[in-house]
Structure formats: C-alpha cells, structure tokens
Design an enzyme around this catalytic site. Structure first.
Site, PDB file in Angstrom:
ATOM      1  N   CYS A  36     -30.948  26.997 -40.583  1.00  0.00           N
ATOM      2  CA  CYS A  36     -30.402  26.741 -39.087  1.00  0.00           C
ATOM      3  C   CYS A  36     -30.580  27.683 -37.992  1.00  0.00           C
ATOM      4  O   CYS A  36     -30.534  27.611 -36.848  1.00  0.00           O
ATOM      5  CB  CYS A  36     -28.923  26.725 -39.345  1.00  0.00           C
ATOM      6  SG  CYS A  36     -28.359  25.457 -40.480  1.00  0.00           S
ATOM      7  N   CYS A 107     -22.161  31.258 -32.297  1.00  0.00           N
ATOM      8  CA  CYS A 107     -22.253  32.516 -32.899  1.00  0.00           C
ATOM      9  C   CYS A 107     -21.104  33.035 -33.133  1.00  0.00           C
ATOM     10  O   CYS A 107     -20.773  33.594 -34.341  1.00  0.00           O
ATOM     11  CB  CYS A 107     -23.188  33.420 -32.070  1.00  0.00           C
ATOM     12  SG  CYS A 107     -24.904  32.885 -31.871  1.00  0.00           S
TER      13      CYS A 107
END
Lengths: 219, 395
Positions: A36, A107
């Site tokens: 990813c 994130c």
C-alpha cells in the site's frame, strides 16, 4: 503534485521523535503494508498496573507525512492512560501537525489506528477485553468505512456522502460508492482502501464493492 | 535559491533556453499580429508562422501541411485518439495501445471503452519493450488505431517504432505515437518510420510550455477537436499562440543542431549518476540497461531503492535543493503506483521506492556528484528508520 506541508510536519519528518524500538516492549502492532506504500510499526511499554503508556517508539515505511504523523502520535500518547488514547480521533495527529493536505489525511488514520491496535492486543493479552467476535451490522460497517479518507476532501468517505448503499445479505456484503466526476481519478485508490479496511475485520464475508460515477459510468 | 537548485526533473519540464525566450519576446511586444488578419502585422505573423511550421516539419521529415499546432502533448494525444476513433467509427471500434502509455493516451482509451469502443493493451517485457508478436495477435478486422509511446517518460524505453509502424501499415491500420519525450533527443523520420500521427511538444526541450504539435500524415482524416475559425487548416480553431510557436521552432532548431553533442553530454552525466547510485546496496536500475542501454532515452534514469518509499526520498532531496520525481503512489495525484513500473513487472512496494532522475544540458558533473552523495545519505537515513522487514515483507 506540489504538496504543502506545514513547518511542523517537515520538522517531524526530518527530525522524528521516538524513533526505533522499545526494548522489552509489552505491546506492539504494525498497521498498513509495503504494497500500500505506507506502514508503521509501534513498540510500547504499558504499565500493567496503571495502564499508562510509559514508553513508545515507531518505525516507518512511508512518505513524509507517514513519518511525521507517527512521530507526533508517539508524543501525543506518551504518558497517557490507554483508555484516553482509545478515545482519540483518527485525525488528531494531523490536527496536531497544523493540518495535512487532504490526499495525506489517511496517514493520520494509520498513525492513530496503529497505536490503538497495539493497545487492543495488549488488553487481550492481560485479559482486559475478550477476543472480539464482531457481528457485522450496517452500523459496524459504516464505522469501519469512516477510516477511509477521501483523498480530495480529507474527510472520511461516509461523512463525504460517497456511500450510496450498504447491504448485508447472509455472507455477502455489498457496498455501492458513488463519485463525482472530479473524484473519479481516486476510484482505484478508494476501492483499495475500502477493501483493506474491510479485510482487517477478518470476517468470512464475501465483499463486493461497486464504484459508480455520478454520470452513470462504471469506473 | 535558484542558484542552488539541482534540477533533475527534465522529463517533467525544462528551463527555457535564453535564446528561445529572446525569440519569443518579440512576438509579444513587436510582432504581435494575428496570422489570420489581413493587414501588414497579420501578414508578417502569417509568414513567421509558416517558417516555424517548416522548421518543425523538417525536424521530423514531414510536410508543413502535416503539422497542426496544439496547446501541448496532452491535447495532441487527445485529438489523435478521439479524432481517429470518431472519424473512423463506421470502419471499426477497436483500438490497441501499449500498457505503458502516458495518462493522456490511457485515460482517453479508458473513456472510449465506456463509450462502447474496444481497447486492447499490448504487453511489454521487463525493460518496457513492446512484444511485437503480442501486438500482431491483437489486430482484428475492426482495428482502426494503434498508439504506442515512442520513448517512455518514466523508464526511457525507446520502442522499435519503424517495426511497429510497418506492422500497422501491413495490416492497414493507422499508427499514432506519443513522442513527447523522444522528440529533441532522437532523430525521428515519420516517413521512414511509418508514422501516421505523432505527438510532440516544446517544453521538454527548453522551449515554452503550452505548445505542442500533432503531426497528421497527408490523407489521414480525423474529427477536429476545436471548432470555430479557420486556423490550422480548420483542424484546430483558435488564434495561434505565436510567441510559443516561434519559441518551439527555435527550441527545435537548437535541439537538432546540437543533437549528437548534447546527447553525448547528457547520457554521460546520466551514466555517471547511475554508476554512483548503483554503489548503494539493494537498488534496481529500472528500464533498458546493459546491452540495451542505447535503446534508452539519453536523459533518463529510474532507480528503485528497496525497503523505503519514494515520496520520503523525494521530500528529503527537495529539502536539500535537489528536484526529482517518483513513481510512488504517495507522490501521485491518484495515490496509485506508476502503471509503467507495474507493467514491467515491479511489485507495488518496488514501484513505491522508485525515483526518476532526468538530466538536461544545463546539468554539470558537480551537480551529479552532489546528488549521488545526497541520495546515499537520504537512503541510509530512511532505511535506518524503516519498518520494512525484507524477510517478512518481500514475498
């Protein structure tokens, strides 16, 4: 793409805090994967009596904001009781950095959820919580989908109104996601992110995701 | 700040050549006429436009009437593919592209698919070269267009365009090539190489942004994209961007007059860079190399630094004044890793760790050496903090 990171983000990226591995850690977790493109690993020392996070360190495989959010997340949770940390919102790391570009909000989710995952494992180990046997309800699904950040708007795809329909039919889960024309470029990313989060439930359901364009095309 | 910047992203865009800029200025301040106007200023502009068209045509061995000025490579690619698909829709609905096309070809093909066209992608090998047999097997009676990128923007692979063109001619199918990266770096001969349509632009070769060309071989028809006035033989309405057109012509002249010496210089710098970077453990040079190095664009190097992520490398280098680009998902607008790198067989995590360095005539040996030193430091730093465990995550 020119990314505008805050000075604080750059500062945590270039001089990360609490980097490395806690020796004799009693809790740890890795969130994300190299495929990813972002992954963060935490090791923690949680006091079994007081349930305070006494020490935490991280290692990161990821972009600048992956490193910065993990760094600030360790600062945010160090010295705190695990129950307090469990209540933290997934965007708190980003807020603490003075904001992140929308495309990087995932994130912050990864950084916070990684720590929560380590705490969950710890609690299981000491018998504070039982092994989750998650019952899949629409509400539970929506809560999981709230971890998927919309790369254009920086808020989750549920609150952004992209989830058109959810249906649970026995062992099958159907999700229909609609995108505006200016969101279509993220179709593949949103699909993969939704899959990744649903797979983390480790349920035996068959998951089917359909992404539709507002203009009627399949994407 | 500009003094200190080491710019190694010339595959993205380049600094304009001073001579080109000088040439352009005149068309803003003095010779600002519109080529369609009948008065003196207009006629002067029309003559200059014809000269520019001649210069561009000569540079690819085409006729001036085969040159259509556009706003850039994206418009040229869009016009070529949409225009052919639309014009020849009664003849067929099948289009063949390669798996390593630029997004301005790939996205158009994808949309045409939604509109009912059939699109096939030709495979490439591990260095990005088209599999000719795979291409041949894709042709159908309904095939109307093949589009293959001349020199790849990411890994520098130069296709055997003449051979691909010959296959298309033999099958009676039109052949388009996107030469945005190859133009100004390679000698291109549209006649010899059997090219029917070709995309080129100016800003990859020290020319201005916002100007490109679509070469359309005489006799090839396509639906016009812009409608309105009679500019560009009625194929592309809209007042010609004269300063940019003249800048493009000057940039083309410079690029082709110094081609061999420029290429020797930039490929020399490229190889110096690559030699330095390959000293770092756990790196891969993506694209043509070794015996195939001569089939790689001279300015291009693409390297995967394993176990770390490209955007973090890019940001660290940027903070040190070095500009590069990355095929990582995190540095792409769509959060997807480069489809070029996955097409040549890289796993996602290998694509994420890739950095592209593209050289120009303005770079120096000192800059290259400084870059090598800085990349080594950054890679070491990021690896020291990486949670990527080669034993655990490499399968």
């Amino acid at each position: 793409m020119a990314l505008k990171y805050t000075e604080k983000t750059i500062e945590h990226f270039t001089k990360p805090r609490n980097l490395g591995t806690v020796e004799n850690a009693n809790a740890e977790a890795t969130e994300g994967s190299p495929a990813c493109g972002d992954m963060v690993s935490y090791t923690l020392n949680i006091n079994p009596e007081t349930l305070i996070i006494e020490d935490i360190k991280f290692k990161s495989y990821g972009c600048a904001s992956n490193i910065a959010t993990a760094s600030i997340a360790t600062e945010l949770v160090k010295g705190k009781h695990i129950d307090e940390v469990k209540k933290m919102g997934t965007t708190e790391a980003a807020s603490e950095l003075g904001g992140l570009p929308p495309v990087k909000m995932h994130c912050s989710v990864l950084a916070i959820n990684g720590i929560k995952a380590a705490i969950r494992e710890f609690e299981k180990k000491i018998g504070r919580i039982e092994d989750e046997k998650r019952i899949i309800t629409e509400k539970a699904l929506l809560n999981i989908l709230k971890n998927v950040m919309h790369p254009k708007h920086g808020i989750n795809i549920v609150d952004n109104g992209n989830i058109q329909r959810i249906r649970i039919d026995g062992q099958d889960i159907f999700i229909i996601i609609t995108l505006e024309p200016d969101e279509e470029m993220f179709a593949s990313n949103i699909h993969d992110e939704v899959m990744e989060h649903l797979e983390s439930m480790k349920c035996s359901h068959e998951i089917m995701i359909k992404i539709e364009s507002k203009t009627g095309d399949f994407i | 700040m500009d003094e200190k910047i080491i710019y190694l992203d010339n595959g993205d865009t380049t600094r304009i050549d001073d001579e080109v800029l000088q040439q352009m200025m005149k068309y803003y301040t003095d010779s600002y006429g519109n080529p369609v106007s009948l008065h003196a200023l207009g006629m002067e502009a029309d003559e200059d436009l014809a000269k520019a068209r001649q210069i561009i045509a000569s540079s690819i061995n085409a006729e001036p009437s085969e040159i259509i000025f556009t706003s850039g490579a994206t418009e040229s690619n869009n016009t070529a593919i949409n225009g052919i698909a639309e014009y020849y829709k009664n003849k067929g609905n099948h289009i063949i592209i390669s798996s390593i096309e630029h997004s301005s070809v790939k996205a158009v093909a994808h949309r045409l698919k939604n509109d009912g066209y059939k699109v096939d992608e030709v495979k490439v090998d591990s260095e990005g070269f088209i599999d000719i047999e795979d291409l041949k097997s894709k042709f159908k009676v309904t095939t109307i267009l093949v589009s293959v990128i001349y020199g790849n923007y990411e890994i520098g692979t130069i296709q055997n365009i003449e051979e691909i063109g010959a296959v298309c001619r033999e099958k009676g199918v039109l052949f388009h090539t996107d030469a945005a990266q190859a133009y100004g770096k390679l000698k291109i001969d549209v006649k010899k190489e059997n090219i029917d349509l070709m995309t080129i632009n100016a800003h990859k070769n020290h020319g201005p942004k916002g100007i490109g060309v679509l070469y359309v071989k005489k006799g090839v028809k396509l639906k016009k994209l812009m409608e309105g006035g009679s500019h560009e033989s009625g194929m592309r309405a809209g007042t010609e961007n004269m300063p940019a057109v003249m800048g493009f012509a000057r940039a083309a002249e410079i690029a082709y007059s110094d081609l061999d010496s420029n290429n020797a210089k930039i490929s020399g710098l490229r190889d110096r860079l690559v030699t330095g970077l390959l000293e770092i453990p756990h790196v891969t040079y993506n694209g043509p190399k070794g015996g195939n190095l001569s089939r790689r664009l001279p300015h291009n190097a693409d390297i995967t630094f394993h176990y770390i992520e490209g955007e973090a490398i890019l940001m660290h280098l940027s903070l040190r004044g070095i500009c590069v680009s990355s095929g990582s998902a995190c540095s792409s607008k769509t959060l997807e890793p480069s489809h070029v790198l996955t097409a040549i067989g890289l796993k996602h995590e290998q694509a994420h760790g890739s950095i592209r360095f593209t050289i120009s005539k303005y770079n120096t040996e000192q800059e290259i050496d400084k870059t090598v030193k800085n990349v080594k430091e950054v890679v070491e730093l990021l690896r020291s903090m990486s949670s990527f465990d080669p034993e655990k995550h490499s399968n």
